[in-house]
Scaffold this motif. Structure first.
Motif, PDB file in Angstrom:
ATOM      1  N   ARG A 155      19.748 -49.288  73.461  1.00 15.86           N
ATOM      2  CA  ARG A 155      20.011 -50.586  72.827  1.00 15.86           C
ATOM      3  C   ARG A 155      21.410 -51.094  73.133  1.00 15.86           C
ATOM      4  N   TYR A 156      22.372 -50.183  73.125  1.00 17.81           N
ATOM      5  CA  TYR A 156      23.759 -50.626  73.268  1.00 17.81           C
ATOM      6  C   TYR A 156      24.370 -50.340  74.627  1.00 17.81           C
ATOM      7  N   PHE A 157      23.787 -49.405  75.407  1.00 21.70           N
ATOM      8  CA  PHE A 157      24.438 -49.018  76.655  1.00 21.70           C
ATOM      9  C   PHE A 157      23.555 -49.210  77.893  1.00 21.70           C
ATOM     10  N   ASN A 158      22.319 -49.612  77.712  1.00 21.98           N
ATOM     11  CA  ASN A 158      21.425 -49.829  78.853  1.00 21.98           C
ATOM     12  C   ASN A 158      21.012 -51.291  78.878  1.00 21.98           C
ATOM     13  N   LYS A 159      21.660 -52.055  79.748  1.00 18.20           N
ATOM     14  CA  LYS A 159      21.383 -53.496  79.797  1.00 18.20           C
ATOM     15  C   LYS A 159      19.965 -53.793  80.260  1.00 18.20           C
ATOM     16  N   ASP A 160      19.411 -52.918  81.123  1.00 15.96           N
ATOM     17  CA  ASP A 160      18.058 -53.150  81.628  1.00 15.96           C
ATOM     18  C   ASP A 160      17.020 -52.992  80.520  1.00 15.96           C
ATOM     19  N   ALA A 161      17.324 -52.147  79.533  1.00 20.82           N
ATOM     20  CA  ALA A 161      16.363 -51.909  78.455  1.00 20.82           C
ATOM     21  C   ALA A 161      16.638 -52.770  77.231  1.00 20.82           C
ATOM     22  N   HIS A 162      17.621 -53.632  77.355  1.00 19.60           N
ATOM     23  CA  HIS A 162      18.039 -54.423  76.191  1.00 19.60           C
ATOM     24  C   HIS A 162      16.889 -55.273  75.624  1.00 19.60           C
ATOM     25  N   ASP A 163      16.177 -55.939  76.529  1.00 16.52           N
ATOM     26  CA  ASP A 163      15.110 -56.835  76.075  1.00 16.52           C
ATOM     27  C   ASP A 163      13.960 -56.088  75.409  1.00 16.52           C
ATOM     28  N   GLU A 164      13.777 -54.819  75.772  1.00 15.61           N
ATOM     29  CA  GLU A 164      12.688 -54.025  75.199  1.00 15.61           C
ATOM     30  C   GLU A 164      12.854 -53.831  73.696  1.00 15.61           C
ATOM     31  N   TYR A 165      14.088 -53.840  73.231  1.00 18.52           N
ATOM     32  CA  TYR A 165      14.359 -53.600  71.811  1.00 18.52           C
ATOM     33  C   TYR A 165      14.510 -54.886  71.014  1.00 18.52           C
ATOM     34  N   MET A 166      14.341 -56.004  71.720  1.00 18.14           N
ATOM     35  CA  MET A 166      14.358 -57.286  71.012  1.00 18.14           C
ATOM     36  C   MET A 166      12.940 -57.582  70.518  1.00 18.14           C
ATOM     37  N   LEU A 167      12.681 -57.385  69.230  1.00 20.10           N
ATOM     38  CA  LEU A 167      11.340 -57.541  68.681  1.00 20.10           C
ATOM     39  C   LEU A 167      11.050 -58.990  68.341  1.00 20.10           C
ATOM     40  N   GLU A 195      22.887 -52.707  60.631  1.00 22.73           N
ATOM     41  CA  GLU A 195      23.830 -52.295  61.664  1.00 22.73           C
ATOM     42  C   GLU A 195      24.447 -53.499  62.355  1.00 22.73           C
ATOM     43  N   HIS A 196      23.623 -54.506  62.628  1.00 19.97           N
ATOM     44  CA  HIS A 196      24.114 -55.722  63.273  1.00 19.97           C
ATOM     45  C   HIS A 196      25.142 -56.432  62.396  1.00 19.97           C
ATOM     46  N   GLU A 197      24.894 -56.476  61.102  1.00 28.53           N
ATOM     47  CA  GLU A 197      25.826 -57.117  60.175  1.00 28.53           C
ATOM     48  C   GLU A 197      27.162 -56.379  60.165  1.00 28.53           C
ATOM     49  N   ASN A 198      27.094 -55.040  60.255  1.00 25.73           N
ATOM     50  CA  ASN A 198      28.334 -54.253  60.240  1.00 25.73           C
ATOM     51  C   ASN A 198      29.120 -54.385  61.533  1.00 25.73           C
ATOM     52  N   LEU A 199      28.393 -54.582  62.658  1.00 24.83           N
ATOM     53  CA  LEU A 199      29.059 -54.658  63.960  1.00 24.83           C
ATOM     54  C   LEU A 199      29.523 -56.066  64.317  1.00 24.83           C
ATOM     55  N   LYS A 200      29.022 -57.038  63.620  1.00 28.76           N
ATOM     56  CA  LYS A 200      29.267 -58.442  63.972  1.00 28.76           C
ATOM     57  C   LYS A 200      30.760 -58.765  64.030  1.00 28.76           C
ATOM     58  N   SER A 226      33.237 -56.358  63.918  1.00 32.69           N
ATOM     59  CA  SER A 226      34.002 -55.149  64.197  1.00 32.69           C
ATOM     60  C   SER A 226      34.845 -55.312  65.453  1.00 32.69           C
ATOM     61  N   LYS A 227      36.057 -54.760  65.422  1.00 29.17           N
ATOM     62  CA  LYS A 227      36.943 -54.813  66.597  1.00 29.17           C
ATOM     63  C   LYS A 227      36.670 -53.640  67.528  1.00 29.17           C
ATOM     64  N   ASP A 228      36.299 -52.493  66.988  1.00 23.25           N
ATOM     65  CA  ASP A 228      35.989 -51.322  67.803  1.00 23.25           C
ATOM     66  C   ASP A 228      34.500 -51.023  67.656  1.00 23.25           C
ATOM     67  N   LYS A 229      33.662 -51.712  68.439  1.00 24.41           N
ATOM     68  CA  LYS A 229      32.215 -51.610  68.274  1.00 24.41           C
ATOM     69  C   LYS A 229      31.676 -50.234  68.660  1.00 24.41           C
ATOM     70  N   LYS A 230      32.316 -49.604  69.688  1.00 18.03           N
ATOM     71  CA  LYS A 230      31.847 -48.274  70.079  1.00 18.03           C
ATOM     72  C   LYS A 230      32.008 -47.268  68.940  1.00 18.03           C
ATOM     73  N   ALA A 231      33.149 -47.325  68.272  1.00 19.79           N
ATOM     74  CA  ALA A 231      33.384 -46.412  67.146  1.00 19.79           C
ATOM     75  C   ALA A 231      32.406 -46.690  66.022  1.00 19.79           C
ATOM     76  N   GLU A 232      32.124 -47.973  65.778  1.00 19.74           N
ATOM     77  CA  GLU A 232      31.163 -48.335  64.723  1.00 19.74           C
ATOM     78  C   GLU A 232      29.758 -47.873  65.061  1.00 19.74           C
ATOM     79  N   ILE A 233      29.382 -48.010  66.342  1.00 20.42           N
ATOM     80  CA  ILE A 233      28.043 -47.575  66.785  1.00 20.42           C
ATOM     81  C   ILE A 233      27.913 -46.060  66.642  1.00 20.42           C
ATOM     82  N   LYS A 234      28.976 -45.345  67.083  1.00 22.77           N
ATOM     83  CA  LYS A 234      28.968 -43.894  66.985  1.00 22.77           C
ATOM     84  C   LYS A 234      28.813 -43.438  65.539  1.00 22.77           C
TER      85      LYS A 234
END
Length: 238
Positions: free
Chosen positions: A176-188, A219-224, A226-234
């Motif tokens: 979802r966050y690191f594979n751009k090719d699979a990004h659309d697959e997770y868009m429901l 998760e999206h609301e929390n990351l919206k 955020s300045k350090d998105k990688k840390a938030e995702i982790k």
């Protein structure tokens, strides 16, 4: 008569003023029998009181019983044999009836075979009922055990299902966050959501799917902002 076998026997002998059980006479020694309650002890006494469940007593029975006291009629087996012998000797002097056995007494035995056969048949019928009753009980108990076993199995299987789901969820986040090719697959879309809901096998599957959507939204609301998105995702994937 021989000496007392043990100090315990001597103590009880003195307490109840009865002679020891075993003795040698012209007809030999009385056979020993183990006490059914205290197998390490032999039967030593006979209790004559009618309120006794069993007349056979060992020394341990006498010492440990709260119901036996000095007033109880207790004697050794040897004395009981002599007592019984004298009793039956006294019966020899009694006169018997000179007339024939009354017919009413004989009538009691006329149908002996028939009565015994009826009781035997009744007993067999009752045994069949008991057999059927226990078979039904065993079946019911077996079903209950199987149902409980299935519940335990299901609980154990859920642990594996949940672990697989957690790994799948974690990998989906990576895509979802690191594979751009699979990004659309997770868009429901609405259609995809309905499709996935209809593919749920049971309520547990539906519950998990809805929770995943809620996690995405939260998760999206929390990351919206955020300045350090990688840390938030982790942190979110822990």
């Amino acid at each position: 008569r021989p000496l007392y076998k043990t100090k315990k026997d001597q103590y009880t002998q003195t307490l109840f003023q009865t002679p020891p059980l075993y003795s040698m006479d012209s007809q030999g020694e009385v056979k020993e029998f183990p006490c059914p309650i205290h197998p390490h002890e032999n039967i030593q006494r006979i209790q004559l009181d009618s309120d006794s469940e069993s007349p056979l007593k060992c020394i341990e029975c006498i010492l440990s019983s709260a119901t036996i006291h000095k007033n109880n009629k207790i004697m050794g087996l040897d004395d009981f044999i002599d007592f019984s012998d004298n009793f039956f000797k006294s019966l020899k002097g009694l006169s018997t009836f000179d007339e024939a056995v009354p017919q009413e007494f004989l009538d009691v035995t006329v149908n002996e075979d028939e009565v015994i056969e009826r009781l035997e048949n009744h007993i067999e019928e009752e045994k069949l009922k008991v057999e059927q009753g226990f078979n039904d009980l065993i079946k019911a108990f077996g079903k209950m055990c199987k149902a409980r076993k299935d519940e335990v199995y299901e609980s154990l299987d859920k642990q594996l299902i949940n672990l697989k789901a957690n790994f799948a969820y974690f990998k989906s986040k990576l895509d979802r966050y690191f594979n751009k090719d699979a990004h659309d697959e997770y868009m429901l879309t609405r259609a995809k959501i309905i499709e996935k809901i209809n593919n749920c096998v049971n309520t547990e599957d539906l519950d998990l799917f809805i929770k995943n959507i809620k996690d995405e939204i939260e998760e999206h609301e929390n990351l919206k902002d955020s300045k350090d998105k990688k840390a938030e995702i982790k942190e979110a994937m822990k």
